[in-house]
Scaffold this motif. Structure first.
Motif, PDB file in Angstrom:
ATOM      1  N   LEU A 191     -10.811   0.814  -6.718  1.00  0.00           N
ATOM      2  CA  LEU A 191     -10.638   2.128  -7.337  1.00  0.00           C
ATOM      3  C   LEU A 191      -9.210   2.332  -7.843  1.00  0.00           C
ATOM      4  CD1 LEU A 191     -12.638   4.240  -4.713  1.00  0.00           C
ATOM      5  CD2 LEU A 191     -13.480   3.249  -6.861  1.00  0.00           C
ATOM      6  N   GLY A 192      -8.614   1.252  -8.339  1.00  0.00           N
ATOM      7  CA  GLY A 192      -7.289   1.347  -8.924  1.00  0.00           C
ATOM      8  C   GLY A 192      -6.145   1.440  -7.950  1.00  0.00           C
ATOM      9  N   ARG A 193      -6.388   1.153  -6.673  1.00  0.00           N
ATOM     10  CA  ARG A 193      -5.313   1.215  -5.686  1.00  0.00           C
ATOM     11  C   ARG A 193      -5.536   0.169  -4.612  1.00  0.00           C
ATOM     12  NH1 ARG A 193      -5.777   6.775  -2.356  1.00  0.00           N
ATOM     13  NH2 ARG A 193      -4.108   5.711  -1.219  1.00  0.00           N
ATOM     14  N   ASN A 194      -4.480  -0.126  -3.855  1.00  0.00           N
ATOM     15  CA  ASN A 194      -4.566  -1.071  -2.748  1.00  0.00           C
ATOM     16  C   ASN A 194      -4.884  -0.319  -1.458  1.00  0.00           C
ATOM     17  OD1 ASN A 194      -3.819  -3.052  -4.553  1.00  0.00           O
ATOM     18  ND2 ASN A 194      -1.661  -3.064  -3.925  1.00  0.00           N
ATOM     19  N   GLU A 204       3.398  -1.460  -5.531  1.00  0.00           N
ATOM     20  CA  GLU A 204       3.526  -2.325  -6.702  1.00  0.00           C
ATOM     21  C   GLU A 204       3.815  -3.782  -6.345  1.00  0.00           C
ATOM     22  OE1 GLU A 204       7.710  -0.532  -6.118  1.00  0.00           O
ATOM     23  OE2 GLU A 204       5.606  -0.016  -5.713  1.00  0.00           O
ATOM     24  N   ALA A 205       4.042  -4.070  -5.067  1.00  0.00           N
ATOM     25  CA  ALA A 205       4.310  -5.448  -4.637  1.00  0.00           C
ATOM     26  C   ALA A 205       3.028  -6.275  -4.717  1.00  0.00           C
ATOM     27  CB  ALA A 205       4.855  -5.457  -3.212  1.00  0.00           C
ATOM     28  N   PRO A 206       3.148  -7.596  -4.862  1.00  0.00           N
ATOM     29  CA  PRO A 206       1.960  -8.456  -4.896  1.00  0.00           C
ATOM     30  C   PRO A 206       1.141  -8.344  -3.609  1.00  0.00           C
ATOM     31  CG  PRO A 206       3.883  -9.657  -5.666  1.00  0.00           C
ATOM     32  CD  PRO A 206       4.385  -8.372  -5.093  1.00  0.00           C
ATOM     33  N   ARG A 207      -0.156  -8.502  -3.750  1.00  0.00           N
ATOM     34  CA  ARG A 207      -1.037  -8.441  -2.581  1.00  0.00           C
ATOM     35  C   ARG A 207      -1.045  -9.754  -1.801  1.00  0.00           C
ATOM     36  NH1 ARG A 207      -6.404  -8.047  -4.477  1.00  0.00           N
ATOM     37  NH2 ARG A 207      -6.993  -7.886  -2.282  1.00  0.00           N
ATOM     38  N   PHE A 208      -0.636 -10.818  -2.446  1.00  0.00           N
ATOM     39  CA  PHE A 208      -0.665 -12.129  -1.794  1.00  0.00           C
ATOM     40  C   PHE A 208       0.734 -12.736  -1.793  1.00  0.00           C
ATOM     41  CE2 PHE A 208      -4.910 -11.401  -3.681  1.00  0.00           C
ATOM     42  CZ  PHE A 208      -5.620 -11.247  -2.490  1.00  0.00           C
ATOM     43  N   ALA A 209       0.883 -13.849  -1.123  1.00  0.00           N
ATOM     44  CA  ALA A 209       2.203 -14.425  -0.867  1.00  0.00           C
ATOM     45  C   ALA A 209       3.017 -14.607  -2.144  1.00  0.00           C
ATOM     46  CB  ALA A 209       2.034 -15.758  -0.157  1.00  0.00           C
ATOM     47  N   ILE A 269       0.848  -1.194   0.000  1.00  0.00           N
ATOM     48  CA  ILE A 269       0.000   0.000   0.000  1.00  0.00           C
ATOM     49  C   ILE A 269       0.883   1.243   0.000  1.00  0.00           C
ATOM     50  CG2 ILE A 269      -1.829  -1.172   1.300  1.00  0.00           C
ATOM     51  CD1 ILE A 269      -0.909   0.547   3.746  1.00  0.00           C
ATOM     52  N   ALA A 270       0.267   2.390  -0.244  1.00  0.00           N
ATOM     53  CA  ALA A 270       0.957   3.676  -0.111  1.00  0.00           C
ATOM     54  C   ALA A 270       0.667   4.230   1.278  1.00  0.00           C
ATOM     55  CB  ALA A 270       0.479   4.647  -1.183  1.00  0.00           C
ATOM     56  N   HIS A 271       1.704   4.556   2.022  1.00  0.00           N
ATOM     57  CA  HIS A 271       1.572   5.069   3.384  1.00  0.00           C
ATOM     58  C   HIS A 271       2.671   6.098   3.583  1.00  0.00           C
ATOM     59  CE1 HIS A 271       1.745   5.060   7.834  1.00  0.00           C
ATOM     60  NE2 HIS A 271       0.517   4.618   7.797  1.00  0.00           N
ATOM     61  N   ASP A 272       2.471   7.017   4.522  1.00  0.00           N
ATOM     62  CA  ASP A 272       3.475   8.058   4.697  1.00  0.00           C
ATOM     63  C   ASP A 272       4.751   7.563   5.352  1.00  0.00           C
ATOM     64  OD1 ASP A 272       2.109   7.672   7.069  1.00  0.00           O
ATOM     65  OD2 ASP A 272       2.052   9.782   7.639  1.00  0.00           O
ATOM     66  N   HIS A 273       4.739   6.369   5.957  1.00  0.00           N
ATOM     67  CA  HIS A 273       5.939   5.849   6.619  1.00  0.00           C
ATOM     68  C   HIS A 273       6.472   4.557   6.003  1.00  0.00           C
ATOM     69  CE1 HIS A 273       5.842   8.884   9.648  1.00  0.00           C
ATOM     70  NE2 HIS A 273       4.705   8.499  10.161  1.00  0.00           N
ATOM     71  N   TYR A 274       5.707   3.887   5.186  1.00  0.00           N
ATOM     72  CA  TYR A 274       6.139   2.612   4.624  1.00  0.00           C
ATOM     73  C   TYR A 274       5.260   2.271   3.424  1.00  0.00           C
ATOM     74  CZ  TYR A 274       2.235   1.134   7.632  1.00  0.00           C
ATOM     75  OH  TYR A 274       1.014   1.028   8.249  1.00  0.00           O
ATOM     76  N   GLY A 275       5.537   1.113   2.823  1.00  0.00           N
ATOM     77  CA  GLY A 275       4.673   0.626   1.757  1.00  0.00           C
ATOM     78  C   GLY A 275       5.369   0.499   0.411  1.00  0.00           C
TER      79      GLY A 275
END
Length: 298
Positions: A203-206, A180-185, A171-177
């Motif tokens: 809506l086009g985002r995680n 573009e990484a896979p959502r699952f293992a 996800i996009a977060h102000d401290h990490y994330g």
């Protein structure tokens, strides 16, 4: 190179509609109130041993709650905590839960060199295995601090004998994330299985859907809907997490912390334990290493 893992055993994928409910992975990041990243500019590490530790009593409450609902979990635990509270570490293992690593001193991987990260991993692993009496295979980075700029961390994890990580949050977060990484293992080139905290694709985002502060901020119904969507629509197990301090509304307050940090840390602490009880009742929960046993190969 990223290789996605697609669990296809009873309870997963298309079979989930006719088989038993999917077993989701419950996880606890074992750290105390004064060790959280939001307060690291206000509480120096040299103060830790002089502050009131509340993690042991909070873990006792959590273990009792898990036992009440016949749920198993993975405890990503700081080596610093294990050395000071060995009895609760042994209680985690005795309860049939997985003991895993959160590093030694809650340092972000993004703040460490490969050599420093290796030292932190080994110090934590030695402490946890010596006290718990079990092998430690899993790791979660403090503040999900493995991402696009330090994927070398997976090589170090493999070198130090770990089998899986739950550290790259897509996800996009102000401290990490790392959106573009896979959502699952997925499996890294180093052979480490990366098991990301759960997210929803909308809506086009995680969007985050795995607990933490969002579990306290939003109504419980949002979390329940999100996890059901992951189970039913994606046919995947969800990965949920929380911290021991989140069931402790009476913990000391850090008065000089910023308003944003206070909001994130203290919001709805008095509701967390009740919400967790509902969550444990509404879904089936198991340890991370068992939910992904076929892929971790411990």
């Amino acid at each position: 190179m990223i290789a996605r893992i697609d669990p296809q055993r009873p309870g997963h994928g298309a079979q989930a509609r006719t088989a038993a409910p999917i077993a989701n992975a419950m996880s606890i990041d074992v750290e105390d109130w004064f060790q959280v990243a939001a307060f690291d500019r206000h509480i120096d590490r040299s103060q830790w041993d002089s502050l009131e530790c509340r993690v042991e009593r909070n873990l006792e409450r959590i273990l009792a709650l898990l036992d009440r609902y016949d749920a198993k979990a993975t405890f990503f635990t700081l080596g610093w905590i294990a050395e000071r509270y060995p009895a609760i570490i042994r209680a985690i293992v005795a309860g049939g839960h997985e003991l895993a690593s959160h590093g030694y001193g809650h340092q972000r991987v993004s703040d460490l060199t490969p050599e420093g990260f290796r030292e932190d991993l080994m110090r934590a692993r030695v402490a946890l295995e010596d006290i718990g009496g079990v092998a430690v295979h899993g790791y979660r980075a403090p503040s999900f601090s493995i991402g696009r700029d330090n994927l070398w961390a997976h090589d170090v994890l493999a070198e130090t004998g770990h089998r899986y990580s739950s550290s790259v949050y897509p996800i996009a977060h102000d401290h990490y994330g790392m959106p573009e990484a896979p959502r699952f293992a997925w499996r890294t080139q180093a052979g480490i299985v990366e098991i990301p905290p759960s997210s929803l694709r909308m809506l086009g985002r995680n969007l985050p859907a795995s607990g933490g502060g969002y579990f306290r901020l939003l109504p419980y119904s949002v979390s329940r809907w999100s996890l059901r969507r992951i189970n039913r629509l994606d046919g995947q197990p969800a990965i949920f997490y929380f911290h021991p301090w989140e069931v402790d509304p009476e913990q000391p307050r850090v008065a000089h912390a910023g308003a944003k940090s206070k909001f994130r840390h203290y919001l709805n602490l008095h509701r967390t334990e009740q919400r967790l009880a509902r969550l444990l009742n509404d879904f089936r929960w198991q340890r991370v290493d068992r939910v992904f046993a076929e892929h971790i190969e411990v």
